[in-house]
Design a protein around this motif. Structure first.
Motif, PDB file in Angstrom:
ATOM      1  N   HIS A  40      24.914  13.031  65.208  1.00  0.00           N
ATOM      2  CA  HIS A  40      24.645  11.943  64.274  1.00  0.00           C
ATOM      3  C   HIS A  40      23.376  11.053  64.560  1.00  0.00           C
ATOM      4  O   HIS A  40      23.696   9.927  64.748  1.00  0.00           O
ATOM      5  N   ARG A  57      29.675  13.580  44.257  1.00  0.00           N
ATOM      6  CA  ARG A  57      29.376  15.182  44.968  1.00  0.00           C
ATOM      7  C   ARG A  57      30.104  16.161  43.924  1.00  0.00           C
ATOM      8  O   ARG A  57      29.515  17.018  43.642  1.00  0.00           O
ATOM      9  N   LYS A  98      19.126  17.830  67.235  1.00  0.00           N
ATOM     10  CA  LYS A  98      19.480  18.174  65.940  1.00  0.00           C
ATOM     11  C   LYS A  98      18.987  19.289  65.467  1.00  0.00           C
ATOM     12  O   LYS A  98      19.449  20.246  64.885  1.00  0.00           O
ATOM     13  N   ASN A 148      32.930  16.616  54.226  1.00  0.00           N
ATOM     14  CA  ASN A 148      31.718  16.925  54.376  1.00  0.00           C
ATOM     15  C   ASN A 148      31.115  15.588  54.381  1.00  0.00           C
ATOM     16  O   ASN A 148      30.075  15.394  55.048  1.00  0.00           O
ATOM     17  N   VAL A 149      31.457  14.545  53.608  1.00  0.00           N
ATOM     18  CA  VAL A 149      30.680  13.143  53.670  1.00  0.00           C
ATOM     19  C   VAL A 149      31.235  12.581  55.068  1.00  0.00           C
ATOM     20  O   VAL A 149      30.108  12.089  55.679  1.00  0.00           O
ATOM     21  N   GLU A 159      28.632  13.597  57.628  1.00  0.00           N
ATOM     22  CA  GLU A 159      27.409  13.117  57.537  1.00  0.00           C
ATOM     23  C   GLU A 159      27.479  11.747  57.941  1.00  0.00           C
ATOM     24  O   GLU A 159      26.495  11.286  58.759  1.00  0.00           O
ATOM     25  N   PHE A 160      28.558  10.919  57.865  1.00  0.00           N
ATOM     26  CA  PHE A 160      28.529   9.278  58.103  1.00  0.00           C
ATOM     27  C   PHE A 160      29.582   8.942  59.149  1.00  0.00           C
ATOM     28  O   PHE A 160      29.699   7.645  59.376  1.00  0.00           O
ATOM     29  N   ASN A 188      21.619   9.699  62.799  1.00  0.00           N
ATOM     30  CA  ASN A 188      21.557   8.480  61.554  1.00  0.00           C
ATOM     31  C   ASN A 188      22.669   7.368  61.772  1.00  0.00           C
ATOM     32  O   ASN A 188      22.354   6.482  61.241  1.00  0.00           O
ATOM     33  N   PHE A 233      29.101  20.453  62.082  1.00  0.00           N
ATOM     34  CA  PHE A 233      28.015  19.638  61.964  1.00  0.00           C
ATOM     35  C   PHE A 233      27.550  19.380  63.410  1.00  0.00           C
ATOM     36  O   PHE A 233      28.084  19.359  64.010  1.00  0.00           O
TER      37      PHE A 233
END
Length: 333
Positions: free
Chosen positions: A302, A330, A176, A68-69, A72-73, A304, A299
């Motif tokens: 990205h 988390r 997104k 999950n991390v 995101e990144f 970000n 997902f």
């Protein structure tokens, strides 16, 4: 599938009143278990997809928290735990120039005993399959399979990463939001992104160039686990297997490496036996596995990790300690 949320265009092509088109897409389809999503050509954005099979060193739930991390990144766009192989099938979508950093990052995870092993393969493509409208009863919301008449063909289209993608961060932010809701309006995008409607409209026309199809997928709206079974089929006999598997109307995604062809399907329970029999008598299937839906997540792209000044960023030099710290935080939430 061709025009997505363009109600007036669909109305013109079909002769169905615009108001009726809007009702069918936004009200009737969901009641039948049908959803519409934007299918994006990641190559247009300068990204390459990689299939990474991960053998976890930790319990699946902890590994899911870690992934999950990554979602995101770390350019992770999909993961699922395969119940038979007891491995995670993951898709990372990143700029090809960061491939060596990415593999080194995975090796660090292995050295730290966070994962037991991994295997990386470049994906030629990962694409949504066109919804088989000829095999679906839209009045009842059920499939009307005819196993004796199967002769459809979907051309293969490889995703080739653009070297200098003509995109901006606002384009990516719009994509997104479109992934969440293809029917989102300019005014809502302007509010969400805190931009003017004129700016949103200008970038929207740029962003949708990355959309190659509006994919329709089916999932039973009530008690899905008792009505259908998610299945992942793998074959090393790529050409022959593809000719067979794209004729299964329950397939919704296909992908290919240099030596493997893989499909994702949601097979109605009433047709599960016939489907497996049909496939096994016509193609050399190397493996059939079942994703654990409690350890599955997708997902989007990205934004970000993108800068209008520098382009796509490289996050793989982040220390393993920071990742473990993030996962630990988390876990206590």
């Amino acid at each position: 599938m061709k025009y997505g949320p363009k109600y007036a265009k669909i109305s013109k092509e079909t002769g169905v009143p615009t108001a009726t088109v809007r009702y069918i897409l936004t009200k009737r389809f969901p009641k039948l278990g049908l959803s519409v999503r934007a299918a994006i050509n990641c190559g247009f954005l300068g990204l390459q997809r990689y299939l990474v099979m991960i053998e976890p060193a930790l319990p699946p739930k902890f590994t899911s928290n870690l992934l999950n991390v990554f979602g995101e990144f770390m350019y992770l766009t999909y993961y699922t735990y395969l119940t038979r192989q007891r491995k995670f099938m993951t898709i990372f979508t990143l700029p090809p120039k960061y491939f060596n950093s990415f593999v080194e990052f995975l090796n660090q995870l292995k050295f730290a005993n966070i994962i037991a092993n991994f295997e990386v393969n470049r994906l030629f493509y990962m694409r949504g399959l066109p919804f088989r409208v000829d095999c679906f009863d839209f009045r009842e919301g059920v499939w009307k399979q005819n196993w004796k008449e199967r002769d459809s063909w979907v051309p293969e289209v490889y995703e080739v990463p653009a070297r200098n993608p003509d995109i901006s961060k606002i384009d990516l932010l719009i994509l997104k939001e479109l992934r969440k809701n293809v029917f989102v309006k300019y005014v809502d995008l302007a509010r969400i992104l805190k931009l003017t409607r004129q700016t949103v409209k200008r970038h929207f026309e740029s962003a949708i160039r990355a959309i190659y199809m509006y994919a329709i997928s089916w999932a039973p709206p009530w008690n899905p686990e008792t009505i259908a079974t998610p299945v992942i089929a793998v074959s090393h006999d790529v050409e022959k297997a593809r000719r067979v598997l794209i004729n299964i109307p329950y397939g919704f995604t296909e992908m290919r490496t240099d030596n493997r062809y893989i499909t994702f399907s949601l097979i109605p329970s009433i047709d599960f036996y016939k489907t497996i029999k049909y496939v096994n008598t016509r193609a050399a299937i190397s493996d059939i596995d079942f994703p654990d839906m409690d350890n599955t997540l997708s997902f989007g792209i990205h934004p970000n990790l993108y800068s209008d000044k520098s382009g796509w960023l490289n996050p793989f030099d982040i220390g393993i300690e920071k990742i473990l710290e993030e996962v630990g935080c988390r876990g206590h939430r």
